[in-house]
Structures are given as structure tokens and as C-alpha cells.
Enzyme design. Sequence first.
Site, PDB file in Angstrom:
ATOM      1  N   LYS A   1       0.363   4.877   8.620  1.00 39.75           N
ATOM      2  CA  LYS A   1       1.120   5.135   7.394  1.00 39.75           C
ATOM      3  C   LYS A   1       0.192   5.400   6.220  1.00 39.75           C
ATOM      4  CE  LYS A   1       2.229   1.789   4.970  1.00 39.75           C
ATOM      5  NZ  LYS A   1       1.726   1.042   3.777  1.00 39.75           N
TER       6      LYS A   1
ATOM      7  N   SER B   1       0.870  -1.184   0.000  1.00 45.74           N
ATOM      8  CA  SER B   1       0.000   0.000   0.000  1.00 45.74           C
ATOM      9  C   SER B   1       0.899   1.223   0.000  1.00 45.74           C
ATOM     10  CB  SER B   1      -0.908   0.001   1.236  1.00 45.74           C
ATOM     11  OG  SER B   1      -1.775  -1.099   1.212  1.00 45.74           O
TER      12      SER B   1
ATOM     13  N   LYS C   1      -7.059   1.982  -2.819  1.00 42.36           N
ATOM     14  CA  LYS C   1      -6.677   1.461  -1.505  1.00 42.36           C
ATOM     15  C   LYS C   1      -6.710   2.558  -0.449  1.00 42.36           C
ATOM     16  CE  LYS C   1      -5.283  -1.106   1.838  1.00 42.36           C
ATOM     17  NZ  LYS C   1      -4.115  -1.992   1.846  1.00 42.36           N
TER      18      LYS C   1
END
Length: 299
Positions: A247, A103, A179
Site C-alpha cells: 500500500k 501512513s 514516511k
Amino acid sequence: MRETIMSQTRIGIVGVGVMGSAIAGRFLQTGHSVTLRDRDAEKTAPLAARGAGVADSAEALMEACDVVILSLNTAEIVEAVVFGADGLAAHAREGVLLIDMSSTDPKATAAMAERLRTETGMGWVDAPLSGGAPAATQGRLTLMMGGEEKEVERAKGVLSAVAANMTHMGPSGAGQTTKLINQVLCACNFMAVAEATRLALDAGVDAERIPAALAGGRADSRILQEFMGKMARFDLTPTGRIDNMLKDLEATQRFSMGLRTPMPLTNLIADLHRMMVAAGIGHEDSAAYMKLFDFGKAP
């Protein structure tokens, strides 16, 4: 016929953390040839005992594989693995497809995909996932994919062993953008489930019965079904890390700022994640969201 072809595809996996090991284990379970590469030999050892090969260099990995899957933490790490000194690109072979299941940043992904195609002729598909390690081991991941249509179709054939829902979202980077949207929805849902679980516990209601009580209603979700009971029991068995969610939320903040898209809920939840990481629980499972409400109180 398709299963026969896919079982003959030699698969390499770079990055054998929680997700990478779950993906590799599923490929081994379904009869695929798997070769691993990770700096930590302890992570590869259990899978090697199950029959996976272990490459000691990028060159060895590229020679052993037809498809290389990346399961890494940041765009910077992906770039180093692919384009760094003695990286994968330095040993590119015609016909090898790179599938990035990490990701990472959509713009960085698009730039790296174009660079790999231009410099080596290799294809690149971004295929970030949703569902976590449990879904990978059961072959029911959800994948959001970006790249050229032929490359994506080839990737789907390989990834059908680990995924039940695969959608081509557009050119390189489109999978990563999707995502980020997925992570916004998941983070909001995780926090809402944790908050509701805390309310149930304080009110003396059996929180473990709530998912069944709400099943099929508008409040239902996979996160509710999988995590409310886990949170009520303070079960911290690893399925995903809080700092990894942070993150992704920070990547979303940077991306949305470039578009001037207001995201007030995302910004608040990102700050709550920063509080948890600062409190030293960033490495813990998402069920540890419960600790946000009272770090010192026993369950």
C-alpha cells in the site's frame, strides 16, 4: 512537570490493529488515560482488560479525550473517520488535537488538515512512524511530523511516551512525504536482507550469526539485526504486513509519478510485493519475504 502534565492528558485512539494496539498498550503502561474506538470489539477487549476505556461512538470518544490519535490504513479511511457521517469533525471540541499516525497520501493529508482547521478550529499533526509494533511497545518509535509548530510541539509532548526520535519536517503532509521515503528505504532493505538470507542458507552459512558479524559495518542496519535471524528461522510472528508495505509503495509510485521522479528500484520491489500478495501471503509478516524465493520449499 512535563510528565505530570502528559499523564493527565486523555488520549483517544481510533484503529486498534497491530500498531494501534501496540501504541495504546504503551500509553497504558506509562500511566496515561486511554479510550479506544474500533469496529471490532475483539481488538479492544485485551486493552480494555488492562484499563482502557472503549467509546461506542465518535461523540463519546471526543468527549472523553484531549488528543485523538488515528492508526488507520488509508487516506480514504482517515477521511471517512474524520469527516464522514457522525465522524470526529461533527463532534469537534475546542482544544482537541488530532494526530494522524497512519501512513497515507501527503496531498490528501494536507487537504484534510486544512479542512479540519477551517471547519472546526481543531489542530492536525501528521506523525507517521517507523519501527513497527516492537518499537512502540518499548517507547522508541521514530516519528516524522508535519503541521503547525505549536501543534507539533504539543504532539511531541504526548508522543514522547511511545517515540524516541521525533522530527518536525514542515507543514501538513511533510511527515507523510518523509514516511514514503522511509518506506522506499525499508522495502529495499527488507528485500536485500531476504535475498542475502536465502544465499546464506543455500551456501550452508549460519545466517543467524551474520547480523553480529556485520554489526557496525557499512552493511549493518536495524532491519538486518531484527530480521535476518527471523527470516532464517522462518519466524512469521506478526510485526508488520506485506500488503501494508505494498500500500505504501503504491502510494509512493503515485506521488513520484506526479513529480516525474524516476524510481526503478521502487517499481521493481512494488511488483515483487504484488506477486506476494497475489500468492496469498499479503497478510503475513515481513519475514515471509523468504517465500518469494520458493513458495513450495520447506525451510
